[in-house]
Design a protein around this motif. Sequence first.
Motif, mmCIF file in Angstrom:
data_model
loop_
_atom_site.group_PDB
_atom_site.id
_atom_site.type_symbol
_atom_site.label_atom_id
_atom_site.label_comp_id
_atom_site.label_asym_id
_atom_site.label_seq_id
_atom_site.Cartn_x
_atom_site.Cartn_y
_atom_site.Cartn_z
ATOM 1 N N THR A 43 -35.661 -25.344 -31.855
ATOM 2 C CA THR A 43 -35.350 -25.769 -33.227
ATOM 3 C C THR A 43 -34.080 -25.132 -33.772
ATOM 4 O O THR A 43 -33.867 -25.116 -34.980
ATOM 5 C CB THR A 43 -36.543 -25.450 -34.148
ATOM 6 O OG1 THR A 43 -36.877 -24.060 -34.035
ATOM 7 C CG2 THR A 43 -37.753 -26.284 -33.782
ATOM 8 N N GLY A 44 -33.249 -24.593 -32.895
ATOM 9 C CA GLY A 44 -31.940 -24.092 -33.314
ATOM 10 C C GLY A 44 -31.920 -22.655 -33.773
ATOM 11 O O GLY A 44 -30.903 -22.205 -34.309
ATOM 12 N N ALA A 45 -33.014 -21.912 -33.570
ATOM 13 C CA ALA A 45 -33.070 -20.517 -34.001
ATOM 14 C C ALA A 45 -33.034 -19.577 -32.806
ATOM 15 O O ALA A 45 -33.657 -18.515 -32.816
ATOM 16 C CB ALA A 45 -34.326 -20.267 -34.833
ATOM 17 N N GLY A 46 -32.307 -19.987 -31.756
ATOM 18 C CA GLY A 46 -32.175 -19.130 -30.583
ATOM 19 C C GLY A 46 -31.171 -18.012 -30.817
ATOM 20 O O GLY A 46 -30.562 -17.894 -31.892
ATOM 21 N N ILE A 47 -30.957 -17.223 -29.781
ATOM 22 C CA ILE A 47 -30.097 -16.045 -29.885
ATOM 23 C C ILE A 47 -28.775 -16.248 -29.168
ATOM 24 O O ILE A 47 -27.695 -16.054 -29.732
ATOM 25 C CB ILE A 47 -30.817 -14.811 -29.284
ATOM 26 C CG1 ILE A 47 -32.120 -14.532 -30.028
ATOM 27 C CG2 ILE A 47 -29.906 -13.595 -29.288
ATOM 28 C CD1 ILE A 47 -33.012 -13.505 -29.342
ATOM 29 N N ASP A 48 -28.845 -16.671 -27.922
ATOM 30 C CA ASP A 48 -27.695 -16.543 -27.024
ATOM 31 C C ASP A 48 -26.572 -17.529 -27.280
ATOM 32 O O ASP A 48 -25.404 -17.184 -27.134
ATOM 33 C CB ASP A 48 -28.186 -16.642 -25.575
ATOM 34 C CG ASP A 48 -29.011 -15.421 -25.185
ATOM 35 O OD1 ASP A 48 -28.421 -14.414 -24.803
ATOM 36 O OD2 ASP A 48 -30.241 -15.478 -25.309
ATOM 37 N N ARG A 49 -26.887 -18.786 -27.659
ATOM 38 C CA ARG A 49 -25.797 -19.729 -27.908
ATOM 39 C C ARG A 49 -25.020 -19.339 -29.171
ATOM 40 O O ARG A 49 -23.797 -19.503 -29.235
ATOM 41 C CB ARG A 49 -26.338 -21.154 -28.038
ATOM 42 C CG ARG A 49 -27.069 -21.673 -26.813
ATOM 43 C CD ARG A 49 -26.201 -21.681 -25.574
ATOM 44 N NE ARG A 49 -26.938 -22.149 -24.412
ATOM 45 C CZ ARG A 49 -27.595 -21.363 -23.577
ATOM 46 N NH1 ARG A 49 -27.591 -20.038 -23.753
ATOM 47 N NH2 ARG A 49 -28.250 -21.858 -22.538
ATOM 48 N N HIS A 50 -25.719 -18.803 -30.162
ATOM 49 C CA HIS A 50 -25.047 -18.356 -31.376
ATOM 50 C C HIS A 50 -24.101 -17.198 -31.064
ATOM 51 O O HIS A 50 -22.930 -17.200 -31.467
ATOM 52 C CB HIS A 50 -26.103 -17.936 -32.411
ATOM 53 C CG HIS A 50 -25.529 -17.571 -33.733
ATOM 54 N ND1 HIS A 50 -26.211 -16.810 -34.666
ATOM 55 C CD2 HIS A 50 -24.315 -17.832 -34.302
ATOM 56 C CE1 HIS A 50 -25.466 -16.645 -35.739
ATOM 57 N NE2 HIS A 50 -24.305 -17.255 -35.549
ATOM 58 N N LEU A 51 -24.591 -16.204 -30.314
ATOM 59 C CA LEU A 51 -23.748 -15.061 -29.966
ATOM 60 C C LEU A 51 -22.584 -15.492 -29.074
ATOM 61 O O LEU A 51 -21.468 -14.980 -29.199
ATOM 62 C CB LEU A 51 -24.583 -13.988 -29.274
ATOM 63 C CG LEU A 51 -25.662 -13.314 -30.137
ATOM 64 C CD1 LEU A 51 -26.454 -12.306 -29.307
ATOM 65 C CD2 LEU A 51 -25.032 -12.620 -31.347
#
Length: 775
Positions: free
Chosen positions: A651-659
């Motif tokens: 649902t878009g609340a991951g860690i790694d793609r944002h970082l």
Amino acid sequence: MAEAHQAVAFQFTITPEGIDLQLSYQALNQIYLSGVRSWKKRVSRIRNRVIKGVFPASPSSWLFVAIGILATMYMQSDPSMGLIAKIQQHLPLRYKHTGTVWTPHALVFSTLLWLSLILALRFCLKLLLSYHQWMFEQHGRISNTTKVWVTLVRLFSSRKPLLYSYQTSLPHLPVPPIKDTLSRYLESVRPLLTDPEFKRMTDLANHFESNLGNRLQRYLKLKALWATNYVSDWWEEYIYLRSRSPIMVNSNYYGMDFLYVTPTPVQAARAGNTITALLLYRRKVNREELKPVRRHTLLQSTVIPLCAAQCERMFNTTRTPGTETDVLQHWQDSEFVAVYHKGRFFRLWVYRAGRLLSPRELEYQIQRILDDTSPPLPGEERLGALTAGDRIPWAQMRKQYFSSGVNRRSLDAIERAAFFITLDDEEQGMRGDDPAGNLDRYAKSLLHGKCYDRWFDKSFSIVIYKNGKSGLNAEHSWADAPTVAHLWEYTLATDAFHLGYTEDGHCKGEVDRSLPHPQRLVWDIPSEVQAQVCTSLAVAQALADDVDCHVFPFREFGKGRIKKCRISPDAFIQISLQLAYYRDRGGFCLTYEASMTRLFREGRTETVRSCSNQSCAFIKALETGEVLEQCRRLFRVASEKHQNLYRMAMTGAGIDRHLFCLYVVSKYLGVESPFLKEVLSEPWRLSTSQTPVQQMELFDLKNNPDYISLGGGFGPVADDGYGVSYIIVGEDMINFHVSSKHSCSETVNKAFVAEIQQRYLSDIIIYKVEKEKVI
């Protein structure tokens, strides 16, 4: 010479008597029919664009709106509240009927109203698809909000959609708050760090958030407002296309045939049906007749669409090398495939007179290639090694020696082909006196082959073995495994259950024996290229020899028994892999599980950091001999935590793609972040992925229990780690694919597999199931 003559549609000569014009009506007829096929496809594309453009409404709905407006005006009422009058002032249209000028302007108003309603419906559908709370609710405890949402989704999904109908209604991937991402990151690494290490990492994260982080976040939010997906283009470019190391083993992955069944032992026949099935799938994609892939909600009658953008580059696509970055090239259509056999390359036309060749005709053409005894041209046999080695030398060779002449034309034939086929001269599969060892060799063959008999740059390559077994090797940059798996499921099912074979193992249908021979590709390979081929082959061979693959079907139990515990099968397997690693290596590691973000437009993948505080607590309790009830409680907590992590990633609340995207922004700005640099350099020593079975309706396992898919696998991500792929087949079987490197003495596939197969799963099932009752 006769065939060459037939290839000329017309020719003329000037004689003393005048111009002598000769026409080949057969050739002109071929041109005409091919043109008809091309125009039909264009018309079909235009029609589909109209249908997609008005979805979730239909084109015919315009008529109802227009009739309603005209009927209202006929009753001397103005539904436009004066807008039609303003349209009359600005549009010089006149149509008199009983003294009233209204029809053309009313139709213009009706069209504008209709378009406005479509935009409103599309906006409402996007809002509905942006609701993801349903994923976090439990069976039997569905909120009233979700029930209302389900009703509205069903209402908007009542029309039969085309493949890409939902694309413009899918929400954009949101940028998570940086504070939340950093908090989740620190939680994920806590079990892997000592207290001093964790304090240092916490300080780095806090410093990053209060200084550089918010600045980078603003740029990322700006991109998210402008771009369709703030991750996917950078992910494709920097993770895949800019990598200069070999894509063979490091990036490409493979898919296998049925485990127990080979539909026919005739190599040419298997190739004929496989090519036909793939091209039928391509036809469905081109016509958008393929059903959009959708995910079931808690109420199984309601499904949510997933992004279908990855299907666009499935066929007629290749990855071309560059010195700094590779480029994905896609062509609108291709009427041929490229075939490799015993060191020779062929172009095989799959259409004639605008029609797809029958499976029997394709078998006939493939058999002609198999019977061809001509030797490879100098440098031709191992030319494919250029695609298996380092990217920069291949880019240099391509630019210097394959940009013109016969080499350019032959390379075009491969790169523009619908897909690539290797007619392998080996036999593979689970067979003989050593079925387990043969499965391992089968996996290695699909992963890298001889390092020169595959074209690793193609979107996917099909391998047909001498004994009729098949498989594929897929390039990773254009799409992820579920997209290719969907294609491969359709291909296997269509081959075995719909096309079928005669009693003697040949394809069904008739043969037109006047078909022209497959075209042998011609090369002029200079000594410099041949020298580079040897160098690239040595690099690829060293990489291939270092990879250890192990495939094993786990038959003790499957998801049926696991689900009786009310535990997610995926969580069950993930925790099992972590315990197997703990017992194998004596500690925990950063664990990667791929999840998809295709609930969002142009979504690809996100990382689920499966190694959590909860899973580590359970494993330690199990290993130290804690009481049974305590282990049961910790196991349930760990599995629920894993499910929550998976849902958050989706649902878009991951860690790694944002970082990762924050790191890319920092590079563009020319600033260094010690925190981001350290985060992105952490090795994934346990990289895992589930291959989902997406079209169970194609496989009747009750009546055809032997037609079980083996799934596929990939190479290890870290030199000192494991790559694990698994597929849950039916209710009673799980197939595992495990890879590692021989060069690392600490990773031994068979020892790791033994921990999965013999000790852990049986231990957990004892804890979770007792006399087939839920604990």
